[in-house]
Design an enzyme around this catalytic site. Structure first.
Site, PDB file in Angstrom:
ATOM      1  N   ASN A 161       0.315  -1.022   0.160  1.00 18.58           N
ATOM      2  CA  ASN A 161       0.683  -0.086  -0.096  1.00 18.58           C
ATOM      3  C   ASN A 161       1.097   1.156  -0.550  1.00 18.58           C
ATOM      4  O   ASN A 161       1.382   1.219   1.162  1.00 18.58           O
ATOM      5  CB  ASN A 161      -0.789  -0.095   1.321  1.00 18.58           C
ATOM      6  CG  ASN A 161      -1.669   0.694   1.348  1.00 18.58           C
ATOM      7  OD1 ASN A 161      -1.872   2.737   0.306  1.00 18.58           O
ATOM      8  ND2 ASN A 161      -2.544   1.331   2.770  1.00 18.58           N
ATOM      9  N   TRP A 162       0.941   2.461  -1.259  1.00 22.15           N
ATOM     10  CA  TRP A 162       1.951   2.907  -1.199  1.00 22.15           C
ATOM     11  C   TRP A 162       1.607   4.283  -0.513  1.00 22.15           C
ATOM     12  O   TRP A 162       2.355   5.463  -0.658  1.00 22.15           O
ATOM     13  CB  TRP A 162       2.096   3.131  -3.022  1.00 22.15           C
ATOM     14  CG  TRP A 162       2.822   2.435  -3.373  1.00 22.15           C
ATOM     15  CD1 TRP A 162       3.631   0.910  -3.113  1.00 22.15           C
ATOM     16  CD2 TRP A 162       3.545   2.184  -4.941  1.00 22.15           C
ATOM     17  NE1 TRP A 162       4.403   0.587  -3.593  1.00 22.15           N
ATOM     18  CE2 TRP A 162       4.217   1.173  -4.945  1.00 22.15           C
ATOM     19  CE3 TRP A 162       2.981   3.598  -5.698  1.00 22.15           C
ATOM     20  CZ2 TRP A 162       4.885   1.025  -6.540  1.00 22.15           C
ATOM     21  CZ3 TRP A 162       3.966   3.126  -7.551  1.00 22.15           C
ATOM     22  CH2 TRP A 162       4.705   2.068  -7.586  1.00 22.15           C
ATOM     23  N   LYS A 163       0.222   4.137  -0.170  1.00 18.61           N
ATOM     24  CA  LYS A 163      -0.116   5.428   0.635  1.00 18.61           C
ATOM     25  C   LYS A 163      -0.239   6.788  -0.522  1.00 18.61           C
ATOM     26  O   LYS A 163      -0.410   6.736  -1.493  1.00 18.61           O
ATOM     27  CB  LYS A 163       0.061   5.328   2.351  1.00 18.61           C
ATOM     28  CG  LYS A 163      -0.548   4.458   2.782  1.00 18.61           C
ATOM     29  CD  LYS A 163      -0.169   4.317   4.475  1.00 18.61           C
ATOM     30  CE  LYS A 163      -0.308   2.976   5.326  1.00 18.61           C
ATOM     31  NZ  LYS A 163      -0.047   2.904   6.302  1.00 18.61           N
ATOM     32  N   HIS A 216      -9.559   1.039   4.959  1.00 18.64           N
ATOM     33  CA  HIS A 216      -8.764   1.347   6.167  1.00 18.64           C
ATOM     34  C   HIS A 216      -8.252   2.556   7.173  1.00 18.64           C
ATOM     35  O   HIS A 216      -9.241   3.210   7.091  1.00 18.64           O
ATOM     36  CB  HIS A 216      -6.831   2.376   5.085  1.00 18.64           C
ATOM     37  CG  HIS A 216      -5.601   1.316   5.092  1.00 18.64           C
ATOM     38  ND1 HIS A 216      -5.054   2.608   6.293  1.00 18.64           N
ATOM     39  CD2 HIS A 216      -4.681   1.262   5.513  1.00 18.64           C
ATOM     40  CE1 HIS A 216      -4.475   2.489   6.584  1.00 18.64           C
ATOM     41  NE2 HIS A 216      -3.520   1.541   6.129  1.00 18.64           N
ATOM     42  N   GLU A 275      -7.255   4.866   8.147  1.00 19.31           N
ATOM     43  CA  GLU A 275      -6.654   6.147   7.830  1.00 19.31           C
ATOM     44  C   GLU A 275      -7.973   6.715   6.979  1.00 19.31           C
ATOM     45  O   GLU A 275      -8.032   7.839   7.522  1.00 19.31           O
ATOM     46  CB  GLU A 275      -5.374   6.488   7.017  1.00 19.31           C
ATOM     47  CG  GLU A 275      -4.314   5.992   7.137  1.00 19.31           C
ATOM     48  CD  GLU A 275      -2.709   5.508   6.634  1.00 19.31           C
ATOM     49  OE1 GLU A 275      -2.749   5.334   5.300  1.00 19.31           O
ATOM     50  OE2 GLU A 275      -2.305   5.062   7.586  1.00 19.31           O
ATOM     51  N   GLU A 334      -5.200  -4.632  10.722  1.00 14.69           N
ATOM     52  CA  GLU A 334      -4.007  -3.924  10.890  1.00 14.69           C
ATOM     53  C   GLU A 334      -4.673  -2.661  12.287  1.00 14.69           C
ATOM     54  O   GLU A 334      -5.477  -1.924  12.609  1.00 14.69           O
ATOM     55  CB  GLU A 334      -4.302  -2.636   9.702  1.00 14.69           C
ATOM     56  CG  GLU A 334      -4.014  -3.737   8.052  1.00 14.69           C
ATOM     57  CD  GLU A 334      -3.320  -2.797   7.152  1.00 14.69           C
ATOM     58  OE1 GLU A 334      -2.396  -2.252   6.575  1.00 14.69           O
ATOM     59  OE2 GLU A 334      -3.942  -1.436   7.289  1.00 14.69           O
ATOM     60  N   GLY A 378       2.477   1.882  11.112  1.00  9.75           N
ATOM     61  CA  GLY A 378       3.679   3.124  10.460  1.00  9.75           C
ATOM     62  C   GLY A 378       4.296   3.736  11.622  1.00  9.75           C
ATOM     63  O   GLY A 378       5.084   4.523  12.029  1.00  9.75           O
ATOM     64  N   SER A 415       3.570  -1.736  10.265  1.00  5.46           N
ATOM     65  CA  SER A 415       5.176  -2.141  10.608  1.00  5.46           C
ATOM     66  C   SER A 415       5.519  -3.439   9.916  1.00  5.46           C
ATOM     67  O   SER A 415       7.106  -4.194  10.594  1.00  5.46           O
ATOM     68  CB  SER A 415       5.714  -1.726  11.682  1.00  5.46           C
ATOM     69  OG  SER A 415       5.028  -1.314  12.430  1.00  5.46           O
ATOM     70  N   GLY A 462       2.621  -1.115   4.643  1.00  2.00           N
ATOM     71  CA  GLY A 462       2.941   0.037   3.721  1.00  2.00           C
ATOM     72  C   GLY A 462       4.215   1.195   3.580  1.00  2.00           C
ATOM     73  O   GLY A 462       4.898   0.408   2.572  1.00  2.00           O
ATOM     74  N   GLY A 463       5.010   1.296   4.706  1.00  2.00           N
ATOM     75  CA  GLY A 463       6.589   1.736   4.351  1.00  2.00           C
ATOM     76  C   GLY A 463       7.290   0.984   3.933  1.00  2.00           C
ATOM     77  O   GLY A 463       8.339   1.369   2.968  1.00  2.00           O
TER      78      GLY A 463
HETATM   79  P1  13P Z   1       3.316  -0.191   6.998  1.00  2.00           P
HETATM   80  O1  13P Z   1       3.355  -0.770   7.093  1.00  2.00           O
HETATM   81  O2  13P Z   1       3.995   1.226   7.506  1.00  2.00           O
HETATM   82  O3  13P Z   1       3.161  -0.382   8.689  1.00  2.00           O
HETATM   83  O4  13P Z   1       1.377   0.485   7.316  1.00  2.00           O
HETATM   84  C1  13P Z   1       1.136  -0.252   6.991  1.00  2.00           C
HETATM   85  C2  13P Z   1      -0.277   0.254   5.894  1.00  2.00           C
HETATM   86  O5  13P Z   1      -1.237   0.185   6.677  1.00  2.00           O
HETATM   87  C3  13P Z   1      -0.731  -0.801   5.271  1.00  2.00           C
HETATM   88  O6  13P Z   1      -1.595  -0.709   4.793  1.00  2.00           O
END
Ligand code: 13P
Length: 262
Positions: free
Chosen positions: A12-14, A102, A104, A174, A180, A220, A241-242
């Site tokens: 997920n590149w956000k 998600h 967010e 999640e 994050g 993470s 994500g990251g």
């Molecule tokens: P991180 O891997 O950066 O913690 O993000 C997880 C995430 O929100 C994937 O959708």
């Protein structure tokens, strides 16, 4: 060790990687990954980078098991919805999966269970595979309410789905406190939650369908902690994500998943 289903490793590149940087990252990931016949890979770029990722994937040999996903959509066919993107528009670009709910989107954009349920149903109706995200906050876990919170999110998010459709679902657990933050949930804790999600899916859709639904972990996840997570029985992949923003770390996770499948 042989898993009962293929892992799905999703990035997920956000709101990262503009279209001018997308090709380089995709080519780099595909080059580093090489052949991973036992893993499905999914990349979910921002909307504006989707065409570039699509073009890059079509020009790469061996990228057949890399799928294209979106991070959001609006569940109406078309119309006066300024700023929104429809499922049909995504399908036209070759998108196969969509992330829904998600944390967010729930917290920053106020998406509630009713809207998320509408999105899940709409995605299924338009042949997009919904990845429904659920997760508890630190506060909710501290108060021992995590199982109840996740069950509530799932029951509302999955309302009205027929058993025949349910096997196309993907669930992503999640925990909000692990997103994050560098704070990964320990594998046993994640497995326990995934098992309780599986049990709820069993109640809703029966044992066979529940067993076939992929439950991903997100929060993470990195190359150095993914192995112990992916080895757990009910963890069928990751939503990353990251670590999906760097070719080396994302490719390493994919390769570890592939080795675990052999
Ligand atoms: P991180 O891997 O950066 O913690 O993000 C997880 C995430 O929100 C994937 O959708």
């Amino acid at each position: 060790m042989s898993k009962r289903k293929r892992y799905l490793i999703a990035g997920n590149w956000k709101m990262n990687i503009s279209s001018s940087d997308a090709r380089e990252l995709v080519v780099d990931i595909a080059g580093k990954v090489g052949k991973v016949p036992k893993v499905d890979v999914l990349i979910c770029p921002p909307f504006t980078s989707i065409p570039e990722v699509k073009n890059s994937l079509s020009s790469l040999a061996g990228a057949e098991s890399i799928f294209l996903g979106a991070q959001n959509f609006y569940p109406e066919k078309n119309g006066a919805y300024t700023g929104e993107i429809s499922a049909i528009m995504l399908r036209e670009l070759g998108v196969s999966h969509v992330i829904i709910g998600h944390s967010e989107r729930r917290t920053l954009f106020g998406e509630d269970d009713g809207l998320l349920n509408k999105k899940v149903l709409y995605a299924l109706g338009t042949n997009l595979i919904p990845i429904l995200c659920v997760g508890e906050t630190f506060e909710q876990r501290k108060n021992g309410r995590e199982v109840q919170v996740i069950a509530g999110q799932l029951k509302s998010g999955l309302r009205g789905i027929f058993q025949t459709e349910a096997k196309k679902l993907v669930i992503a657990y999640e925990p909000v406190w692990a997103i994050g933050t560098g704070e990964t949930a320990v594998p046993e804790v994640v497995q326990k939650m995934h098992l309780s999600i599986r049990e709820l899916l069993r109640e809703l859709f029966g044992p066979k369908t529940a067993a076939s639904i992929k439950i991903l972990y997100g929060g993470s996840m990195k190359a150095d902690n993914c192995k112990s997570l992916l080895q757990e029985n009910d963890i069928d992949g990751g939503l990353i994500g990251g670590a999906s923003l760097q070719a080396t770390s994302f490719a390493d996770i994919i390769k570890i998943a592939n080795e675990l499948s052999e």
